[in-house]
Design a protein around this motif. Structure first.
Motif, PDB file in Angstrom:
ATOM      1  N   UNK B 221      38.945  11.450  26.811  1.00  0.00           N
ATOM      2  CA  UNK B 221      39.222  12.803  26.040  1.00  0.00           C
ATOM      3  C   UNK B 221      38.850  12.637  25.032  1.00  0.00           C
ATOM      4  N   UNK B 249      32.606  12.291  33.887  1.00  0.00           N
ATOM      5  CA  UNK B 249      34.019  13.308  34.771  1.00  0.00           C
ATOM      6  C   UNK B 249      34.535  14.009  33.202  1.00  0.00           C
ATOM      7  N   UNK B 250      34.989  12.906  32.277  1.00  0.00           N
ATOM      8  CA  UNK B 250      35.277  13.059  31.202  1.00  0.00           C
ATOM      9  C   UNK B 250      34.798  14.610  31.086  1.00  0.00           C
ATOM     10  N   UNK B 252      32.686  15.729  32.250  1.00  0.00           N
ATOM     11  CA  UNK B 252      32.632  17.748  32.909  1.00  0.00           C
ATOM     12  C   UNK B 252      33.970  18.408  33.090  1.00  0.00           C
ATOM     13  N   UNK B 253      35.224  17.650  33.074  1.00  0.00           N
ATOM     14  CA  UNK B 253      36.464  18.454  32.556  1.00  0.00           C
ATOM     15  C   UNK B 253      36.684  19.006  31.492  1.00  0.00           C
ATOM     16  N   UNK B 254      35.675  18.741  30.542  1.00  0.00           N
ATOM     17  CA  UNK B 254      36.045  19.302  29.032  1.00  0.00           C
ATOM     18  C   UNK B 254      34.945  20.683  29.072  1.00  0.00           C
ATOM     19  N   UNK B 255      33.729  20.657  30.034  1.00  0.00           N
ATOM     20  CA  UNK B 255      33.018  21.632  30.032  1.00  0.00           C
ATOM     21  C   UNK B 255      32.247  21.279  28.838  1.00  0.00           C
TER      22      UNK B 255
END
Lengths: 290, 417
Positions: B221, B249-250, B252-255
């Motif tokens: 992150x 994945x990370x 994507x999760x933080x756009x």
């Protein structure tokens, strides 16, 4: 400023994951006095259970997490008496025997996972995967937010269980003094088995979330066992309340160091923090550990 | 006299039994031996690199199975079957060295097939030198492996400094990307990949917005947050498959979706697209082999034939590491044929085999193979030409340079679905 806010949020959310991972581990140590090396193994198996539920049955991890909790609680309850038996055996050093026993369980889990799911890393998709929303300049990942929410719920649930129920009273009595609790009519063996069941259920549920956020493979267990130890020692071994604070502290330290100093120094600073806490307050951050 | 066996008699009997087994077993072993070519495989069958380790094993095994179907390796008109022995490096260099020594001493292998990671390869090289056993490495890509000028080790895949740097320039030329953020795992291969990317950025005159190395088990992150803050056109990541999956994945999760993402190694493996699904689409990678290349040999046929064979045997399409490992066997059989001595090979014969390997100049389904005889890539096969691939609908498709491209490079990438 935007980066700082994002780093703080990231740290809090990482802390939530660490709390999920460690809270059951602490409870088990408090009651059974067992340092469970298999903690990472339960995380891994929880992740694989969610993977199977998602791949074979199409169940979202945020639904399967409840089934996983129930399933692994049952497994833990079945295994609990065995752990109790090893821990209370009359042979020399039952504490070390229990340590070796859980280590053996962990090795079997890892080998079994390698055999069942092969060496590939498995991602577990969810409706929340990749979903996020903006809060001013900060992006909030929904998956991590959910994990954090679950950590808070777990903490609250455990608090209610321990301090507002008769079972909780028995658990606390066993944690304080096993022999005296037995003399007062508490079925120590049964309470210990239930506690081990709750622990495996919570930890496997954490595994579901971790597999959804990252991925799962047979080797992840080692990493999570290490993290659980970090948080548990910082919290003070056996202190459930301390986990909430220790998890957040470690999450924030890891995130801020990773953002401003460099991720390669994160573990160094985490270890330094651990060392300082042990030096100043050996019973953990809230001084409530053993 | 009682029928019961006394403790003393029992222990005595057990000792005799064990002794007989200990001294008798080698005799049985010797009698069972046939003239075969004994090959050892040292690779990571467990531990954090077990994914790639098992891919290397698949590659080596496929060659052994195919050559044994023909009766074995042909030397002076006779065929000698190949026997494979395995040593698990457990993803740890020291364990890899132990496994290699065990294979050489206990299993009496004449040749080793090399590990998956460069770290383990570096640890195994001195063992090869100590016992005079040649090794053909189908995977190691760190330039440090060849800087040591290993007398007994031969590498099939061009070192990453040869491939990573040039790919940045090729992508910049194809896309017009002007700024690059480079991150990588702090371990031998991945670190050198990241450094190769950085050199490529400098050589192409692009702006380097960030260069950061991180531990393999780090939470990504903070790294992705920093990259998002920098917002470069191209993000290049050096790491193995698990880190790459977590990176996507990370992000994507933080756009965070940069205009292009370049990764090495792992994106060409089928598991990458399989695990990430639609999120894998658009990711760029580097490959020195794809099934559509126009190479062929007598054992596997064309590159496309090899792809089909491997898919039918293992259930997934091979990447360039599997292909290079299978081609390692072709190199061995060619050298053994030119050596002209039947197995078992003693130390002198193995030294002659090393000389034969040095003179390798063949074409295989994997491409041309010839090892450098001097310089910084000593004993490394730098013949294959790297191409930039892009994951398109879950498939690995060459997109650059233009003469190798099968479709247009998607740039900038659309937002995550």
């Amino acid at each position: 400023m935007d980066v700082l806010l994002q780093a703080l949020l990231n740290g809090i959310l990482i802390g939530g994951i660490l709390i999920c991972l460690t809270v059951g581990f602490q409870l088990t140590f408090g009651v059974l006095h067992v340092i469970d090396f298999a903690v990472g193994g339960w995380v891994m198996l929880g992740g694989y259970a969610a993977y199977w539920a998602s791949r074979l049955l199409g169940i979202d991890p945020f639904i399967s997490v409840f089934f996983v909790f129930a399933l692994f609680t049952l497994i833990g309850c079945a295994l609990g008496p065995l752990i109790y038996h090893v821990r209370t055996s009359r042979y020399a050093r039952p504490d070390l025997m229990a340590l070796a026993f859980t280590f053996g369980i962990f090795i079997m889990m890892r080998g079994g996972a390698l055999w069942l799911w092969s060496f590939d890393s498995r991602s577990v998709g969810s409706v929340l995967s990749g979903a996020s929303f903006s809060l001013g300049p900060v992006t909030v990942p929904l998956l991590r937010l959910s994990a954090f929410g679950m950590a808070l719920l777990l903490g609250l649930g455990l608090f209610v269980l321990l301090y507002r129920t008769r079972f909780g009273l028995a658990v606390r009595a066993v944690a304080q003094n096993r022999d005296h609790a037995g003399l007062m009519g508490v079925d120590v063996k049964r309470v210990s088995a239930y506690v081990y069941g709750i622990y495996t259920g919570i930890t496997a549920s954490a595994g579901v979330l971790l597999a959804t956020i990252y991925s799962v493979n047979p080797e992840v267990g080692v990493r999570y066992t290490l993290f659980a130890f970090f948080v548990a020692v910082l919290a003070g071994l056996g202190s459930v309340g301390g986990v909430l604070v220790a998890g957040l502290v470690l999450g924030l330290v890891e995130s801020l160091v990773g953002t401003y100093v460099g991720t390669r120094y994160s573990l160094l600073v985490v270890f330094a923090t651990l060392y300082l806490v042990l030096l100043i307050s050996p019973k953990g951050i809230l001084q409530r550990g053993i | 006299m009682t029928d019961k066996i006394s403790r003393r008699r029992f222990l005595k009997g057990s000792a005799y039994g064990l002794g007989a087994l200990t001294f008798g077993a080698p005799a049985i072993h010797v009698h069972a031996q046939e003239p075969t070519i004994r090959c050892g495989v040292v690779t990571s069958l467990s531990g954090e690199n077990r994914f790639g380790g098992n891919l290397t094993r698949r590659g080596y095994d496929l060659w052994a199975e195919e050559i044994n179907k023909l009766g074995g390796v042909e030397i002076n008109g006779d065929r000698y079957r190949v026997e494979m022995f395995y040593g698990d490096a457990q993803s740890r260099p020291a364990s890899g060295a132990d496994a290699a020594e065990r294979l050489i001493i206990r299993d009496e292998v004449s040749v080793l097939f090399g590990p998956y990671t460069s770290g383990v390869t570096l640890a195994v090289q001195p063992i090869c030198a100590k016992y005079g056993v040649p090794m053909i490495s189908g995977s190691a890509e760190s330039p440090n492996v060849w800087l040591e000028k290993p007398q007994f080790n031969f590498g099939m895949i061009p070192a990453v400094d040869h491939t990573a740097g040039s790919s940045i320039g090729v992508i910049a030329e194809a896309t017009g990307a002007a700024s690059v953020g480079v991150v990588g795992v702090d371990e031998p291969f991945s670190k050198e990949t990241a450094e190769g990317f950085r050199n490529g950025v400098n050589n192409a005159g692009l702006e380097l917005t960030r260069f950061e190395l991180f531990p393999a088990n780090a939470d990504l992150t903070p790294i992705v947050s920093n990259l998002k803050s920098d917002n470069p056109d191209l993000v290049a990541v050096g790491g193995h498959e698990e880190v790459l999956i977590n990176f996507i994945n990370t992000a994507k999760s933080l756009n965070f979706r940069p205009k292009a993402i370049l990764m090495h190694y792992g994106v060409t493996a089928a598991a990458f697209a399989d695990q990430l699904g639609a999120d894998a689409n658009g990711v760029l990678g580097i490959s020195v082999w794809t099934p559509n290349l126009p190479y062929r040999d007598d054992l596997f046929g064309t590159a496309s034939d090899y792809d089909e064979l491997s898919h039918s045997r293992w259930g997934s399409h091979p990447d360039y590491t599997e292909a290079a490992c299978s081609a390692s066997g072709l190199v061995l059989q060619d050298a053994a044929r030119r050596l002209g001595k039947p197995p078992v090979w003693d130390r002198q014969a193995r030294l002659e085999l090393v000389e034969a390997l040095e003179e390798t100049d063949i074409e295989t389904f994997y491409g041309p193979v010839a090892f450098e005889r001097e310089g910084n890539h000593y004993h490394n096969n730098i013949q294959p030409v790297p191409v930039v691939i892009q994951i398109t609908e879950g498939r690995v498709v060459p997109v650059a340079p233009s003469d190798a491209a099968q479709t247009e490079l998607v740039y900038p990438l659309p937002a995550f679905s």
